[in-house]
Design an enzyme around this catalytic site. Structure first.
Site, PDB file in Angstrom:
ATOM      1  N   TYR A 196       0.855  -1.191   0.000  1.00  0.00           N
ATOM      2  CA  TYR A 196       0.000   0.000   0.000  1.00  0.00           C
ATOM      3  C   TYR A 196       0.888   1.237   0.000  1.00  0.00           C
ATOM      4  CZ  TYR A 196      -3.981   2.938   1.521  1.00  0.00           C
ATOM      5  OH  TYR A 196      -4.968   3.889   1.602  1.00  0.00           O
TER       6      TYR A 196
ATOM      7  N   SER B  48      -5.703   8.938   3.916  1.00  0.00           N
ATOM      8  CA  SER B  48      -4.580   8.000   3.890  1.00  0.00           C
ATOM      9  C   SER B  48      -3.522   8.344   2.850  1.00  0.00           C
ATOM     10  CB  SER B  48      -5.090   6.584   3.625  1.00  0.00           C
ATOM     11  OG  SER B  48      -5.894   6.154   4.682  1.00  0.00           O
TER      12      SER B  48
ATOM     13  N   ASP C 220      -8.994   4.669  10.514  1.00  0.00           N
ATOM     14  CA  ASP C 220      -9.185   4.958   9.086  1.00  0.00           C
ATOM     15  C   ASP C 220      -8.854   6.408   8.745  1.00  0.00           C
ATOM     16  OD1 ASP C 220     -10.209   2.412   8.325  1.00  0.00           O
ATOM     17  OD2 ASP C 220     -12.141   2.959   9.200  1.00  0.00           O
TER      18      ASP C 220
ATOM     19  N   ARG D  83      -1.584   7.786  -3.641  1.00  0.00           N
ATOM     20  CA  ARG D  83      -2.481   6.823  -2.998  1.00  0.00           C
ATOM     21  C   ARG D  83      -3.704   7.527  -2.412  1.00  0.00           C
ATOM     22  NH1 ARG D  83       0.551   4.394   2.052  1.00  0.00           N
ATOM     23  NH2 ARG D  83      -0.456   6.026   3.249  1.00  0.00           N
ATOM     24  N   ASP D  84      -4.829   6.818  -2.368  1.00  0.00           N
ATOM     25  CA  ASP D  84      -6.057   7.327  -1.749  1.00  0.00           C
ATOM     26  C   ASP D  84      -6.409   8.702  -2.334  1.00  0.00           C
ATOM     27  OD1 ASP D  84      -8.203   6.884  -0.047  1.00  0.00           O
ATOM     28  OD2 ASP D  84      -7.297   7.895   1.658  1.00  0.00           O
TER      29      ASP D  84
ATOM     30  N   ASP E 201      -7.957   0.229  -2.820  1.00  0.00           N
ATOM     31  CA  ASP E 201      -8.585   1.494  -3.274  1.00  0.00           C
ATOM     32  C   ASP E 201      -8.151   1.937  -4.667  1.00  0.00           C
ATOM     33  OD1 ASP E 201      -9.978   1.739  -0.940  1.00  0.00           O
ATOM     34  OD2 ASP E 201      -8.636   3.216  -0.045  1.00  0.00           O
TER      35      ASP E 201
END
Ligand SMILES: *[C@@H]1O[C@H](CO)[C@@H](O)[C@H](O)[C@H]1NC(C)=O
Ligand SMILES: *[C@@H]1O[C@H](CO)[C@@H](O)[C@H](O)[C@H]1NC(C)=O
Ligand SMILES: *[C@@H]1O[C@H](CO)[C@@H](O)[C@H](O)[C@H]1NC(C)=O
Ligand SMILES: *[C@@H]1O[C@H](CO)[C@@H](O)[C@H](O)[C@H]1NC(C)=O
Ligand SMILES: *[C@@H]1O[C@H](CO)[C@@H](O)[C@H](O)[C@H]1NC(C)=O
Length: 398
Positions: free
Chosen positions: A123, A135, A349, A128-129, A175
């Site tokens: 990840y 995140s 989260d 990312r995200d 994701d």
């Protein structure tokens, strides 16, 4: 293998450049690496207990005992020592921990004579995200992220290669595919899209090892399980796999991971968009039609409580969730290799602090537990909630 270090050095040197050159190890065509994708990698193996999550849950158990809550403390001990969760590689620094994880798995194999399957979520994709904020990670395409990610993947592969006697299941970049399917209108996602496909393909192409089994990410039913999203999801997954095969013709993956870090049930809700099994059964034929013979793993770590109405936006520290069905290869359908716990329940989260840089509105929704700390950090009250609402209930260790 000798070339690996120089490849890493080269990748690091390239890291300042905006466009990166794809790197791949050349491999001898006689070496057949396809076999791992044809077996359920969990079958006949014991789920390895994450040393990282064990430590977090042991500390949580100690806190509960200090407050005189012995019932819950003993349940926390069960979660810490008996239940397998994914290890998360969420940044470059964590690569240095891989040897200690795999050495522990080796030691258990020697002591118990039971083969272990170690589960790792990779990840660290640049940008990312990209549609949420909670995140965001360390890499971005605007800052040499493509080459840095390539170096990151090659270092992970180098570590895994040192432990050929330990089976590893990798889930890639939760994701990412969801964002590629539905969020291209978000500028950060649209700008990163082509790079992210190349980067995931690079990871697939370079993590082809005899004892490593790979699952791409399929987000979850509530995101991609709707009629308008199923076809595009199959398209994106097949496109990424084709890009990987263009780099390494032997590249294979076992299938698709769904429901990572979400809350949907598996086979207990007939409604499309609300149940992972409905989603998997709809997606699998579309993938098969594109030559991708996919099997699935489904995260049920936080899926214990299913009788409330959940919307797609309810992804942040859902206050109704409990620990769900335990990891097992005993699944409701042959398409599902295993039920897993991917998201370590109790790791936050996203923060509810509206002034924080990574604040996301979803983390102060009426369905979120508040106050919540930064994403990825320990959220004791949330862990306790998951224990209390667990279904099936968690047994006390003693
Ligand atoms: C490689 O393994 C696959 C799956 O077992 C098999 O179908 C294929 O024929 C093998 N290829 C070679 C070159 O041995
Ligand atoms: C133990 O903690 C849980 C969760 O915080 C709480 O619901 C429960 O009432 C506590 N029990 C005792 C005996 O303190
Ligand atoms: C690792 O791969 C080799 C070669 O395919 C195989 O013989 C061995 O059983 C595998 N071991 C594990 C732990 O997966
Ligand atoms: C995973 O499964 C749980 C429980 O069944 C469910 O509540 C959760 O939403 C699922 N997560 C995702 C990403 O679908
Ligand atoms: C879910 O069902 C349980 C048991 O029937 C009940 O105690 C609980 O209040 C319900 N939760 C919600 C959010 O409806």
């Amino acid at each position: 293998m000798k070339n690996l270090q120089s490849l890493i050095t080269l990748a690091a040197a390239l890291s300042g450049l905006a466009s990166a050159t794809p790197l791949v190890e050349t491999r001898s065509p006689s070496k057949n690496v396809t076999s791992i994708a044809t077996v359920n990698p969990f079958s006949g193996f014991n789920f390895f207990v994450s040393p990282v999550y064990r430590q977090e849950a042991l500390e949580a158990s100690a806190k509960l005992a200090l407050h005189g809550n012995f019932t819950l403390s003993k349940k926390a001990l069960t979660v810490a020592t008996k239940i397998s969760t994914f290890l998360w590689l969420s940044d470059t620094a964590t690569i240095s921990q891989i040897p200690s994880w795999l050495k522990e798995a080796q030691k258990i194999q020697q002591l118990t004579r039971k083969k272990q399957v170690v589960q790792i979520q990779i990840y660290n994709l640049p940008d990312r995200d990209c549609s949420a904020k909670a995140s965001a990670g360390e890499l971005s395409y605007a800052d040499g992220g493509e080459a840095k990610y390539q170096a990151f993947i090659l270092s992970v592969a180098a570590q895994l290669k040192k432990f050929p006697d330990v089976r590893v299941v990798l889930a890639l970049e939760t994701d990412a595919v969801g964002n590629l399917v539905t969020n291209l209108a978000v500028p950060k996602c649209g700008d990163a899209a082509e790079g992210q496909k190349r980067s995931i393909a690079f990871a697939i192409a370079n993590l082809q090892l005899p004892n490593v089994s790979i699952y791409l990410d399929g987000a979850h039913a509530g995101w991609l399980g709707w009629p308008g999203n199923l076809g595009p999801t199959a398209d994106v997954l097949a496109e990424i796999l084709a890009l990987a095969k263009a780099i390494n013709p032997n590249a294979v993956v076992r299938g698709v991971a769904t429901n990572i870090s979400n809350y949907n049930g598996l086979g207990n809700n007939e409604q499309q968009g609300r149940d992972e099994l409905v989603y998997i059964k709809n997606l699998q034929p579309l993938l098969a039609a594109k030559g991708f013979d996919a099997h699935f793993i489904v995260d049920q770590g936080r899926s214990g409580s299913q009788n409330y109405t959940r919307e797609g936006t309810d992804w942040c520290n859902n206050k109704f969730a409990g620990f769900g069905p335990l990891p097992t290869t005993n699944t409701p359908d042959p398409l599902v290799d295993a039920i897993v716990w991917a998201k370590p329940g109790g790791e936050c989260d996203g923060t509810s602090d509206t002034t924080a840089a990574r604040f996301d509105e979803a983390c102060i929704s009426p369905n979120s537990l508040i106050p919540a700390p930064e994403a990825g950090t320990w959220f004791q009250a949330y862990f306790e909630q998951l224990l209390v609402k667990a279904n099936p209930p968690i047994a006390a260790l003693f």
